[in-house]
Motif scaffolding. Structure first.
Motif, PDB file in Angstrom:
ATOM      1  N   MET A   1      34.783  48.144  53.349  1.00 64.40           N
ATOM      2  CA  MET A   1      35.494  47.846  52.191  1.00 64.40           C
ATOM      3  C   MET A   1      36.736  47.254  52.809  1.00 64.40           C
ATOM      4  O   MET A   1      36.996  46.068  52.129  1.00 64.40           O
ATOM      5  CB  MET A   1      35.822  49.284  51.439  1.00 64.40           C
ATOM      6  N   GLY A   2      37.498  47.748  53.675  1.00 61.52           N
ATOM      7  CA  GLY A   2      38.382  47.311  54.132  1.00 61.52           C
ATOM      8  C   GLY A   2      38.345  45.841  54.660  1.00 61.52           C
ATOM      9  O   GLY A   2      39.042  45.075  54.378  1.00 61.52           O
ATOM     10  N   GLN A   3      37.351  45.581  55.250  1.00 58.70           N
ATOM     11  CA  GLN A   3      36.953  44.456  55.945  1.00 58.70           C
ATOM     12  C   GLN A   3      36.957  43.288  54.534  1.00 58.70           C
ATOM     13  O   GLN A   3      37.202  42.118  54.627  1.00 58.70           O
ATOM     14  CB  GLN A   3      35.646  44.540  56.512  1.00 58.70           C
ATOM     15  N   TYR A   4      36.622  43.626  53.507  1.00 59.44           N
ATOM     16  CA  TYR A   4      36.346  42.639  52.498  1.00 59.44           C
ATOM     17  C   TYR A   4      37.563  42.004  52.052  1.00 59.44           C
ATOM     18  O   TYR A   4      37.685  40.886  51.770  1.00 59.44           O
ATOM     19  CB  TYR A   4      35.533  43.510  50.887  1.00 59.44           C
ATOM     20  N   TRP A   5      38.692  43.035  51.990  1.00 62.16           N
ATOM     21  CA  TRP A   5      39.915  42.528  51.497  1.00 62.16           C
ATOM     22  C   TRP A   5      40.510  41.442  52.472  1.00 62.16           C
ATOM     23  O   TRP A   5      41.547  40.752  52.211  1.00 62.16           O
ATOM     24  CB  TRP A   5      40.862  43.478  51.340  1.00 62.16           C
ATOM     25  N   ARG A   6      39.991  41.332  53.740  1.00 66.31           N
ATOM     26  CA  ARG A   6      40.442  40.420  54.931  1.00 66.31           C
ATOM     27  C   ARG A   6      39.186  39.147  54.878  1.00 66.31           C
ATOM     28  O   ARG A   6      39.433  38.705  56.085  1.00 66.31           O
ATOM     29  CB  ARG A   6      40.848  41.334  55.920  1.00 66.31           C
ATOM     30  N   THR A   7      38.528  39.165  53.847  1.00 67.80           N
ATOM     31  CA  THR A   7      37.664  37.982  53.958  1.00 67.80           C
ATOM     32  C   THR A   7      38.329  36.829  53.262  1.00 67.80           C
ATOM     33  O   THR A   7      38.818  36.950  52.246  1.00 67.80           O
ATOM     34  CB  THR A   7      36.137  38.277  53.445  1.00 67.80           C
ATOM     35  N   TYR A   8      38.111  35.430  53.995  1.00 64.89           N
ATOM     36  CA  TYR A   8      38.823  34.469  53.575  1.00 64.89           C
ATOM     37  C   TYR A   8      37.800  33.409  53.049  1.00 64.89           C
ATOM     38  O   TYR A   8      36.640  33.308  53.121  1.00 64.89           O
ATOM     39  CB  TYR A   8      39.630  33.942  54.161  1.00 64.89           C
ATOM     40  N   THR A   9      38.029  32.500  51.945  1.00 57.03           N
ATOM     41  CA  THR A   9      37.195  31.476  51.552  1.00 57.03           C
ATOM     42  C   THR A   9      38.035  30.319  51.078  1.00 57.03           C
ATOM     43  O   THR A   9      39.359  30.449  50.869  1.00 57.03           O
ATOM     44  CB  THR A   9      36.270  31.987  50.064  1.00 57.03           C
ATOM     45  N   SER A  10      37.450  29.221  50.466  1.00 57.77           N
ATOM     46  CA  SER A  10      38.080  27.923  50.110  1.00 57.77           C
ATOM     47  C   SER A  10      38.951  28.375  48.900  1.00 57.77           C
ATOM     48  O   SER A  10      38.453  29.025  47.993  1.00 57.77           O
ATOM     49  CB  SER A  10      37.066  26.901  49.801  1.00 57.77           C
ATOM     50  N   ALA A  11      40.011  27.621  48.715  1.00 58.06           N
ATOM     51  CA  ALA A  11      40.970  27.849  47.777  1.00 58.06           C
ATOM     52  C   ALA A  11      40.260  26.952  46.415  1.00 58.06           C
ATOM     53  O   ALA A  11      40.944  26.872  45.327  1.00 58.06           O
ATOM     54  CB  ALA A  11      42.321  27.492  48.027  1.00 58.06           C
ATOM     55  N   ALA A  12      39.444  25.922  46.794  1.00 61.77           N
ATOM     56  CA  ALA A  12      39.025  24.807  45.756  1.00 61.77           C
ATOM     57  C   ALA A  12      38.586  25.572  44.506  1.00 61.77           C
ATOM     58  O   ALA A  12      38.914  25.100  43.254  1.00 61.77           O
ATOM     59  CB  ALA A  12      37.688  24.097  46.374  1.00 61.77           C
ATOM     60  N   PRO A  13      37.709  26.609  44.297  1.00 63.05           N
ATOM     61  CA  PRO A  13      37.092  27.033  42.982  1.00 63.05           C
ATOM     62  C   PRO A  13      38.383  27.607  42.154  1.00 63.05           C
ATOM     63  O   PRO A  13      38.325  27.392  41.036  1.00 63.05           O
ATOM     64  CB  PRO A  13      36.344  28.243  43.684  1.00 63.05           C
TER      65      PRO A  13
ATOM     66  N   ASP B   1      44.676  26.157  52.126  1.00 61.43           N
ATOM     67  CA  ASP B   1      43.304  25.810  51.793  1.00 61.43           C
ATOM     68  C   ASP B   1      42.284  26.935  51.625  1.00 61.43           C
ATOM     69  O   ASP B   1      41.169  26.883  51.104  1.00 61.43           O
ATOM     70  CB  ASP B   1      42.693  24.453  52.331  1.00 61.43           C
ATOM     71  N   SER B   2      42.827  28.181  52.365  1.00 66.97           N
ATOM     72  CA  SER B   2      41.791  29.172  52.348  1.00 66.97           C
ATOM     73  C   SER B   2      42.663  30.517  51.894  1.00 66.97           C
ATOM     74  O   SER B   2      43.958  30.615  52.081  1.00 66.97           O
ATOM     75  CB  SER B   2      41.414  29.708  53.994  1.00 66.97           C
ATOM     76  N   ILE B   3      42.177  31.020  50.828  1.00 63.80           N
ATOM     77  CA  ILE B   3      42.588  32.423  50.440  1.00 63.80           C
ATOM     78  C   ILE B   3      41.700  33.471  50.255  1.00 63.80           C
ATOM     79  O   ILE B   3      40.199  33.289  50.548  1.00 63.80           O
ATOM     80  CB  ILE B   3      43.017  31.983  48.915  1.00 63.80           C
ATOM     81  N   PRO B   4      42.062  34.640  50.231  1.00 72.12           N
ATOM     82  CA  PRO B   4      41.289  35.939  50.253  1.00 72.12           C
ATOM     83  C   PRO B   4      40.481  35.782  48.999  1.00 72.12           C
ATOM     84  O   PRO B   4      40.420  35.440  48.171  1.00 72.12           O
ATOM     85  CB  PRO B   4      42.197  37.060  49.947  1.00 72.12           C
ATOM     86  N   ARG B   5      39.129  36.278  49.518  1.00 72.14           N
ATOM     87  CA  ARG B   5      37.791  36.070  48.759  1.00 72.14           C
ATOM     88  C   ARG B   5      38.046  36.709  47.645  1.00 72.14           C
ATOM     89  O   ARG B   5      37.357  36.300  46.328  1.00 72.14           O
ATOM     90  CB  ARG B   5      36.703  36.652  49.745  1.00 72.14           C
ATOM     91  N   TRP B   6      38.725  37.933  47.584  1.00 75.30           N
ATOM     92  CA  TRP B   6      38.662  38.637  46.326  1.00 75.30           C
ATOM     93  C   TRP B   6      39.574  38.109  45.106  1.00 75.30           C
ATOM     94  O   TRP B   6      39.244  38.294  43.867  1.00 75.30           O
ATOM     95  CB  TRP B   6      39.605  40.010  46.558  1.00 75.30           C
ATOM     96  N   THR B   7      40.388  36.892  45.505  1.00 78.11           N
ATOM     97  CA  THR B   7      40.648  36.320  44.355  1.00 78.11           C
ATOM     98  C   THR B   7      39.864  35.536  43.396  1.00 78.11           C
ATOM     99  O   THR B   7      40.009  35.757  42.197  1.00 78.11           O
ATOM    100  CB  THR B   7      41.905  35.233  44.866  1.00 78.11           C
ATOM    101  N   ILE B   8      38.900  34.868  44.020  1.00 77.73           N
ATOM    102  CA  ILE B   8      37.765  34.190  43.273  1.00 77.73           C
ATOM    103  C   ILE B   8      36.822  35.448  42.722  1.00 77.73           C
ATOM    104  O   ILE B   8      36.366  35.196  41.407  1.00 77.73           O
ATOM    105  CB  ILE B   8      37.140  33.277  44.197  1.00 77.73           C
TER     106      ILE B   8
END
Lengths: 448, 386
Positions: A1-13, A142-149
């Motif tokens: 779970m801790g890992q999840y909060w440090r996963t990153y993805t594109s900011a485009a969506p 251009d990359s943001i934490p995945r949880w935001t989306i």
């Protein structure tokens, strides 16, 4: 779970979502203004129904227009990603203020908009394809934490899933109610109108509607089913827009559901837009937004609490002994959409100590919409009773008592008395406790 | 794996559902007949319903009224030309006939009758006697403002031909030898002219443009004809039959204090029950879609509700049955009254209140159960399901 909060993805969506959402809300505000509803709903009426605990929130007279202007302007700024922090806070506050002014205008999608606006305050939606990031490159990511989306997807998922769960009841599934009542009213539509003369259509719509709500979040998540699922989203919401007067909701959902699409799709939208509008380069660059440990901990715990509340609140009706559709105790803020054809009529009587007595003409105090909404909702009935008590006390009634003679019909059942006519509503209070003066439903709607 | 297969299942269920829905809704050119006697696609055809209501109820209703009204105009002119016992009697009889016929059209509170507020120029009572006398002295007073409504129409004529004095000779004197006799005759003429102007305007609009507009506005939103029709119909039943004719005079609506002088046709007195019964029967006939000329039932609220399958889900009784039974119950109470409602308020007020009470039950069925079954919208505002 801790890992999840440090996963990153594109900011485009998130950028596309911010842009589309801001534009939709701006459109809503313009539409509301243009239809003259600000005056009709918030300035002309003499009495408003506040929410429990928010009695201090009232329309601002002519300044209500200013409130709508602030809301529209902040929506525009959010869309552009310009002064985003301030704009997103203002958007949430002004929109929510508007919705809290009068209960009789409650719509589930307004609540949805408020929740999204609230989430947007926390999300770094201006880090990409925004005026802010253009003016200040240090804010570009251009990359943001995945949880935001994912948090937006989760909220959408909750909305659909709960709307689907709410449809799992005997009226909806076994009687095709209320669609069976509503659909024949649209049988004059071109091409498809004739379908609505058949009961089978109402049943098909009821079952497919429930199935749609329950499955669509999952089908949107899966990349194989996503294109079909999105086609279903468009068809479903366009159909509801054609059939029912539900305003902007279908369009907001059609646009919001794009958040389920992958980054590449949104990237194309953004470069297409850039090209079309001949914008300066807002897209290139490579930088990851990494929150500090404290920030991350704060945001994650905040979101977890937020979603636990979202998941629990729709079930609060279980704490009440009464039939939910009848008493509406715990009905709002639960994604119960298009579930009831409910209509009522109420005659108030005000009596004072000296035997002076008056039959109230509701229209002297309320708009048609307010009267309609009040007639079927106990918390509004008691609020209006208190207003009448104070109104007549000022006009020479000594210690006035207020009684309501009510009649309510729910999903085609013949109307019956709703509120105990012997109870002095002037003395009852509105609270979250069960209201004992609501008369029993004497029927059963099985299901969730 | 489990997760994925669940999604696959969900997808297939949705897919099969779509196929099933398409096949059930499209591949049934000859659908199994509903349990209702009327095939659902003609019974719920609102254009048919509106056409029947316009052509066989509203327009012939107005025509019938116009005949009686024109006769009253003629008798009124004859009276003005030569005010004597015979012309007064003839005028009175024509007034009774026209006033009674009016009860059969007052409920068409839709279209031009609504926008021109026809009722206000025909039947706002009690008449304002002081105002009428002031208008007579002043001559040519305006009859357009709300304050002038109780100074004109049938109630004002009631006062002017029945209520000026206790004997006919004394009444005739007011039109012959009294100092303001000419002015009084002129005021009668002014009132009847005003009524004629308003009625003509309403009829002209109905026959030239509104009839087509009416039958083509088939929506059930606020701008649709059915919605307007239902709202006007219910308002008439509630405010102008239940309250105006019974609730207010009996005091049932005002502190329990009766005001006998507020009955309809106060000066004629023995006409009030006939007017009330006529108006009530007109509402019943309208509900049942009764053709004004043939008396046969056609497309109307009744057939529409039947085709919608509107019934009380708990008792299984059809809504139409329930509403007609309530109309009968009101009729039964009306049947116990004597012709002079003024006397009834004075001596038998409980019976007046009983009529009000029965009618109130019908009001709720019309206003809540019928309107809900038809899913009529009452405002323009967005709604996501009550």
């Amino acid at each position: 779970m801790g890992q999840y909060w440090r996963t990153y993805t594109s900011a485009a969506p998130l950028a596309v979502f911010r842009l589309a959402f801001g534009v939709m809300i701006l459109g809503s505000m313009v539409r509301f203004w243009a239809k003259g509803w600000i005056d009709e709903l918030y300035i002309k009426p003499t009495f408003f129904f506040p929410y429990y605990g928010f009695e201090f929130i009232k329309p601002l007279g002519d300044y209500t227009y200013l409130l709508f202007a602030v809301c529209g302007l902040s929506a525009l700024l959010v869309a552009l990603g310009w002064f985003y922090r301030v704009a997103s806070v203002l958007l949430f506050l002004s929109f929510t203020y508007i919705e809290l002014m009068d209960k009789s205008t409650y719509l589930n999608h307004y609540y949805f908009v408020s929740l999204v606006a609230f989430l947007l305050i926390l999300l770094p939606a201006n880090s990409y394809f925004s005026v802010d990031a253009y003016r200040n490159r240090s804010g570009f990511y251009d990359s943001i934490p995945r949880w935001t989306i994912d948090s937006l997807r989760l909220l959408m998922g909750i909305v659909y899933l709960y709307a689907g769960l709410a449809k799992l009841n005997s009226d909806w599934l076994l009687e095709a109610l209320p669609l069976r009542i509503w659909l024949p009213g649209r049988n004059d539509l071109p091409v498809i109108g004739f379908l609505f003369n058949y009961r089978e259509t109402a049943f098909a719509f009821s079952w497919l509607g429930a199935l749609y709500d329950l499955s669509i979040p999952f089908l949107l998540l899966n990349r194989f089913t996503r294109p079909f699922a999105y086609a279903a989203v468009v068809i479903f919401h366009v159909l509801t827009a054609v059939l029912f007067p539900i305003g902007m909701f279908p369009y907001i959902m059609i646009v919001a559901a794009l958040i389920f699409f992958p980054a590449g799709f949104h990237q194309k939208i953004l470069s297409g837009l850039s090209h079309l509008l001949n914008l300066p380069d807002l897209l290139s660059g490579s930088k990851i937004l990494i929150y500090s440990k404290q920030q991350s901990r704060f945001l994650s715990s905040f979101l977890i609490i937020f979603f636990i509340i979202q998941i629990l609140v729709p079930f609060r009706y279980m704490l009440y002994p009464s039939e939910l559709f009848w008493s509406e105790e715990g009905y709002r803020f639960s994604w119960r959409v298009m579930l009831m054809e409910k209509m009522g009529n109420v005659q108030f009587k005000v009596v004072d100590e000296m035997g002076q007595q008056i039959m109230v003409n509701n229209e002297d105090h309320l708009t048609k919409l307010q009267e309609k909404m009040m007639a079927t909702q106990p918390d509004m009935l008691v609020q209006f009773a208190h207003y009448l008590r104070d109104y007549y006390a000022q006009r020479g009634f000594r210690n006035p008592t207020v009684y309501a003679d009510t009649y309510v019909s729910l999903n085609g059942r013949l109307g019956k008395p709703y509120i105990d006519p012997t109870v002095n509503l002037a003395q009852e209070t509105d609270s979250f406790m069960p209201k004992k003066w609501i008369l029993p439903f004497r029927d059963e709607i099985k299901g969730l | 794996m489990v997760h994925f297969s669940w999604k696959t299942v969900a997808f297939f269920v949705a897919f099969v559902g779509v196929i099933w829905a398409c096949s059930t809704s499209k591949d049934t050119p000859d659908p199994t007949p509903d349990p209702d006697p009327n095939p659902s696609n003609t019974g719920t055809d609102r254009k048919l319903l509106l056409t029947n209501i316009a052509d066989n109820i509203i327009l012939p209703g107005y025509t019938n009224f116009k005949t009686k009204f024109d006769l009253m105009l003629a008798k009124s002119d004859a009276f003005a030309a030569k005010p004597d016992q015979a012309s007064l009697m003839a005028f009175r009889q024509a007034w009774v006939d026209a006033y009674t016929e009016w009860q059969k059209v007052e409920l068409f509170d839709v279209g031009p009758a609504e926008s021109k507020t026809l009722r206000y120029f025909f039947n706002i009572y009690p008449a304002n006697v002081t105002g009428i006398e002031e208008n007579i002295i002043a001559g040519n007073a305006s009859l357009e403002l709300p304050a002038s409504y109780p100074k004109q129409g049938f109630p004002a004529l009631d006062y002017l031909i029945n209520g000026l004095a206790t004997t006919d000779d004394a009444i005739l004197q007011k039109y012959t030898t009294a100092t303001d006799a000419a002015k009084r005759l002129a005021y009668v003429k002014q009132i009847t002219t005003q009524m004629n102007t308003m009625l003509t305007a309403v009829l002209t609009e109905w026959t030239t443009t509104y009839r087509d507009k009416f039958i083509n506005a088939t929506g059930i939103d606020v701008s649709g004809s059915l919605s307007k029709l239902v709202n006007g119909y219910v308002l008439n039943y509630e405010r102008y039959i239940r309250s105006g004719k019974f609730g207010i005079p009996s005091g049932a609506m005002a502190n329990g204090v009766p005001s006998a002088e507020k009955v309809e046709a106060f000066y004629k007195k023995d006409l009030s029950l006939i007017l009330a019964k006529t108006a009530h029967q007109a509402s019943i006939d309208f509900f049942n879609g009764k053709d004004v000329k043939t008396g046969k039932e056609g497309p109307g609220f009744k057939t529409y509700l039947t085709a919608l399958g509107a019934k009380d889900s708990q008792s299984g009784k059809s809504l139409v049955e329930v509403i007609n039974a309530q109309f009968d119950a009101s009729n039964a109470k009306l049947g116990t009254l004597k012709p002079n409602l003024y006397d009834e308020v004075k001596t038998n007020n409980a019976a007046m209140v009983a009529v009000y009470t029965e009618m109130q039950k019908a009001v709720r069925m019309l206003k809540v159960d019928m309107t809900s079954a038809m899913s009529i919208t009452i405002t323009y505002a967005d709604n996501d399901g009550d």
